[in-house]
Design a protein around this motif. Structure first.
Motif, PDB file in Angstrom:
ATOM      1  N   VAL A  17      17.700 -77.534 103.371  1.00 47.90           N
ATOM      2  CA  VAL A  17      17.147 -78.476 104.342  1.00 47.90           C
ATOM      3  C   VAL A  17      16.144 -79.379 103.628  1.00 47.90           C
ATOM      4  O   VAL A  17      15.212 -78.888 102.979  1.00 47.90           O
ATOM      5  N   ALA A  18      16.333 -80.676 103.748  1.00 49.77           N
ATOM      6  CA  ALA A  18      15.399 -81.629 103.152  1.00 49.77           C
ATOM      7  C   ALA A  18      14.081 -81.615 103.910  1.00 49.77           C
ATOM      8  O   ALA A  18      14.054 -81.354 105.124  1.00 49.77           O
ATOM      9  N   ASP A  19      13.003 -81.926 103.210  1.00 53.61           N
ATOM     10  CA  ASP A  19      11.693 -81.945 103.879  1.00 53.61           C
ATOM     11  C   ASP A  19      11.566 -83.097 104.862  1.00 53.61           C
ATOM     12  O   ASP A  19      10.588 -83.187 105.598  1.00 53.61           O
ATOM     13  N   THR A  20      12.562 -83.976 104.890  1.00 57.49           N
ATOM     14  CA  THR A  20      12.579 -85.081 105.845  1.00 57.49           C
ATOM     15  C   THR A  20      13.463 -84.782 107.056  1.00 57.49           C
ATOM     16  O   THR A  20      13.599 -85.620 107.950  1.00 57.49           O
ATOM     17  N   GLN A  21      14.073 -83.594 107.073  1.00 51.72           N
ATOM     18  CA  GLN A  21      15.063 -83.244 108.088  1.00 51.72           C
ATOM     19  C   GLN A  21      14.550 -82.067 108.921  1.00 51.72           C
ATOM     20  O   GLN A  21      13.885 -81.178 108.396  1.00 51.72           O
ATOM     21  N   THR A  22      14.890 -82.057 110.210  1.00 47.07           N
ATOM     22  CA  THR A  22      14.526 -80.878 110.997  1.00 47.07           C
ATOM     23  C   THR A  22      15.507 -79.740 110.694  1.00 47.07           C
ATOM     24  O   THR A  22      16.670 -79.967 110.340  1.00 47.07           O
ATOM     25  N   ILE A  23      15.005 -78.540 110.872  1.00 47.99           N
ATOM     26  CA  ILE A  23      15.856 -77.367 110.650  1.00 47.99           C
ATOM     27  C   ILE A  23      17.030 -77.382 111.623  1.00 47.99           C
ATOM     28  O   ILE A  23      18.159 -77.063 111.253  1.00 47.99           O
ATOM     29  N   LEU A  24      16.782 -77.809 112.866  1.00 47.63           N
ATOM     30  CA  LEU A  24      17.862 -77.856 113.851  1.00 47.63           C
ATOM     31  C   LEU A  24      18.961 -78.817 113.416  1.00 47.63           C
ATOM     32  O   LEU A  24      20.151 -78.471 113.478  1.00 47.63           O
ATOM     33  N   ASN A  25      18.610 -80.003 112.966  1.00 50.31           N
ATOM     34  CA  ASN A  25      19.641 -80.949 112.529  1.00 50.31           C
ATOM     35  C   ASN A  25      20.449 -80.388 111.365  1.00 50.31           C
ATOM     36  O   ASN A  25      21.670 -80.557 111.311  1.00 50.31           O
ATOM     37  N   ALA A  26      19.778 -79.717 110.447  1.00 52.63           N
ATOM     38  CA  ALA A  26      20.500 -79.122 109.321  1.00 52.63           C
ATOM     39  C   ALA A  26      21.444 -78.027 109.808  1.00 52.63           C
ATOM     40  O   ALA A  26      22.562 -77.886 109.302  1.00 52.63           O
ATOM     41  N   CYS A  27      21.003 -77.245 110.807  1.00 51.24           N
ATOM     42  CA  CYS A  27      21.869 -76.207 111.371  1.00 51.24           C
ATOM     43  C   CYS A  27      23.114 -76.832 112.003  1.00 51.24           C
ATOM     44  O   CYS A  27      24.239 -76.353 111.800  1.00 51.24           O
ATOM     45  N   LEU A  28      22.903 -77.881 112.782  1.00 52.57           N
ATOM     46  CA  LEU A  28      24.037 -78.517 113.460  1.00 52.57           C
ATOM     47  C   LEU A  28      25.022 -79.090 112.444  1.00 52.57           C
ATOM     48  O   LEU A  28      26.240 -78.965 112.615  1.00 52.57           O
ATOM     49  N   GLU A  29      24.514 -79.684 111.390  1.00 55.57           N
ATOM     50  CA  GLU A  29      25.394 -80.223 110.343  1.00 55.57           C
ATOM     51  C   GLU A  29      26.170 -79.120 109.642  1.00 55.57           C
ATOM     52  O   GLU A  29      27.312 -79.326 109.216  1.00 55.57           O
ATOM     53  N   ALA A  30      25.537 -77.950 109.512  1.00 51.52           N
ATOM     54  CA  ALA A  30      26.167 -76.829 108.802  1.00 51.52           C
ATOM     55  C   ALA A  30      27.032 -75.968 109.712  1.00 51.52           C
ATOM     56  O   ALA A  30      27.647 -75.010 109.250  1.00 51.52           O
ATOM     57  N   GLY A  31      27.050 -76.277 111.010  1.00 51.28           N
ATOM     58  CA  GLY A  31      27.862 -75.497 111.936  1.00 51.28           C
ATOM     59  C   GLY A  31      27.226 -74.178 112.336  1.00 51.28           C
ATOM     60  O   GLY A  31      27.917 -73.262 112.770  1.00 51.28           O
ATOM     61  N   ILE A  32      25.913 -74.074 112.184  1.00 55.42           N
ATOM     62  CA  ILE A  32      25.196 -72.860 112.573  1.00 55.42           C
ATOM     63  C   ILE A  32      24.800 -72.980 114.036  1.00 55.42           C
ATOM     64  O   ILE A  32      24.260 -74.004 114.459  1.00 55.42           O
TER      65      ILE A  32
END
Ligand code: FES
Length: 110
Positions: A17-32
């Motif tokens: 997860v980039a420090d500019t990205q929310t954890i939720l957005n990274a989860c959604l992109e990763a299919g979590i």
């Protein structure tokens, strides 16, 4: 931009997860399957307990300052280090209040 490793304890899932990205957005992109609802830091549906690491979440209005040390609202939280978090854990203020003391006695059917 810096990327950090976010490990979801108990599920075996790990994402970057980039420090500019929310954890939720990274989860959604990763299919979590991270739970969420409001996506504006108010409902706490996306809460996770922080076991290790730090996040920044100045817009997480649903948490007190003390709770924000131990819990992340993943829709608002951006990593500031590698993290170990547990999804679906909520701050004590959201837990059910204790059973009331002095409850009225059961009605007598006589
Ligand atoms: S989805 Fe509501 S606080 Fe994150």
């Amino acid at each position: 931009m810096t990327e950090y490793t976010v490990e979801f304890v108990g599920t075996g899932e790990t994402i970057e997860v980039a420090d500019t990205q929310t954890i939720l957005n990274a989860c959604l992109e990763a299919g979590i399957a991270q739970e969420y609802s409001c996506r504006v830091g108010m409902c706490l549906a996306c809460s996770a307990e922080i076991l290790e690491g730090d996040v920044t979440q100045p817009a997480a209005r649903g948490l007190s300052d003390e709770e924000a040390d131990d819990y992340a609202l993943t829709c608002m939280a951006r990593p500031q280090s590698d993290l170990k978090i547990v999804r679906g854990r909520y701050p004590p203020s959201l837990e059910s209040p204790e059973e009331p003391t002095g409850a009225a006695p059961a009605a007598d059917d006589d």
